[in-house]
Design an enzyme around this catalytic site. Structure first.
Site, PDB file in Angstrom:
ATOM      1  N   GLU A  27       0.817  -1.216   0.000  1.00 54.27           N
ATOM      2  CA  GLU A  27       0.000   0.000   0.000  1.00 54.27           C
ATOM      3  C   GLU A  27       0.849   1.264   0.000  1.00 54.27           C
ATOM      4  OE1 GLU A  27      -3.979  -1.822   2.199  1.00 54.27           O
ATOM      5  OE2 GLU A  27      -2.615  -0.514   3.317  1.00 54.27           O
TER       6      GLU A  27
ATOM      7  N   HIS B 142     -10.114   0.141   0.646  1.00 51.92           N
ATOM      8  CA  HIS B 142     -10.369  -0.714   1.805  1.00 51.92           C
ATOM      9  C   HIS B 142     -11.840  -1.123   1.922  1.00 51.92           C
ATOM     10  CE1 HIS B 142      -6.358   0.681   3.004  1.00 51.92           C
ATOM     11  NE2 HIS B 142      -6.341  -0.339   3.820  1.00 51.92           N
TER      12      HIS B 142
END
Length: 237
Positions: free
Chosen positions: A135, A168
């Site tokens: 990420e 997410h």
């Protein structure tokens, strides 16, 4: 954005959606259903990270040429301060969610991660180490980095952090994830070292997952008591 960066983003995307192929395959092979998400992630995410690191070899070879790059000592200090910074940013965002929008604390995304980790403990390596590395490379080094070349910090951080939050799929707590993204972007700009937000991100994830695992039963009991209290108050009213 150069071709290698687009390939990195493509690799990350394919890693995320590969479960649509991997999960049915593991079902056919007879793996226990509750373990399958963790097993497939344990396979796909390391492969995705290996490919991305291979694609970024030129960037890592030339990292010493970056101007105003923080020293190793400064990087260590900012990594430690970064953990505190992210916690504070998330706490402020969570407070705003509760007081302004009436959103209760607790993340479905975190709950899902804990459930998968309980079924397949090695999954914690993916959520706490491999995931944060991926990420930070994708959302800070590449997406934020590309935006920062065209816009000021606030616009670049806002756009990249919003994308980071949306990925997410926990839209209830979009503000909390966006706040964390801002903090990670600040650490990256401040130190010019992607390792600093990576360390902070890893530390945060390790802490959250371990706390939820260790106190899993107590957290469930507390949630149950709160639900019973709400039902009792609702009955009185």
């Amino acid at each position: 954005m150069n071709k290698r960066y687009w390939l990195v983003i493509l690799t990350y995307g394919l890693t995320q959606v590969s479960a649509f192929i991997g999960v049915p395959l593991l079902l056919i092979l007879g793996f226990q259903q509750e373990q399958i998400p963790g097993i497939w992630s344990f396979i796909s995410f390391p492969i995705g990270l290996a490919i991305i690191l291979w694609l970024l070899r030129p960037d890592f070879r030339n990292r010493h040429m970056i101007r105003n790059r923080s020293s190793r000592g400064e990087a260590v200090a900012w990594s430690i301060l970064g953990v505190i910074l992210v916690f504070v940013a998330q706490a402020i965002a969570a407070y705003i969610e509760m007081t302004v929008f009436g959103i209760e604390p607790g993340s479905e995304n975190t709950e899902m991660i804990v459930e998968v980790t309980r079924a397949f403990p090695a999954f914690i390596i993916v959520t706490s180490i491999i995931g944060p590395i991926l990420e930070e490379i994708v959302f800070r080094m590449i997406i934020f980095g590309a935006l920062y070349k065209r816009f000021n910090f606030w616009i670049a951080a806002l756009l990249s952090s919003f994308i980071f939050a949306a990925v997410h799929l926990d839209f209830t707590h979009l503000l909390v994830y966006t706040a964390a993204g801002f903090a990670f972007a600040f650490l990256y700009v401040k130190t010019k070292r992607i390792l600093v937000p990576i360390v902070a991100h890893v530390a945060i994830n390790v802490y959250v997952v371990l706390v939820n695992l260790i106190f899993y039963d107590k957290i469930l009991d507390l949630q149950r008591q709160l639900e019973e209290l709400q039902m009792f108050i609702g009955g009185l009213l």
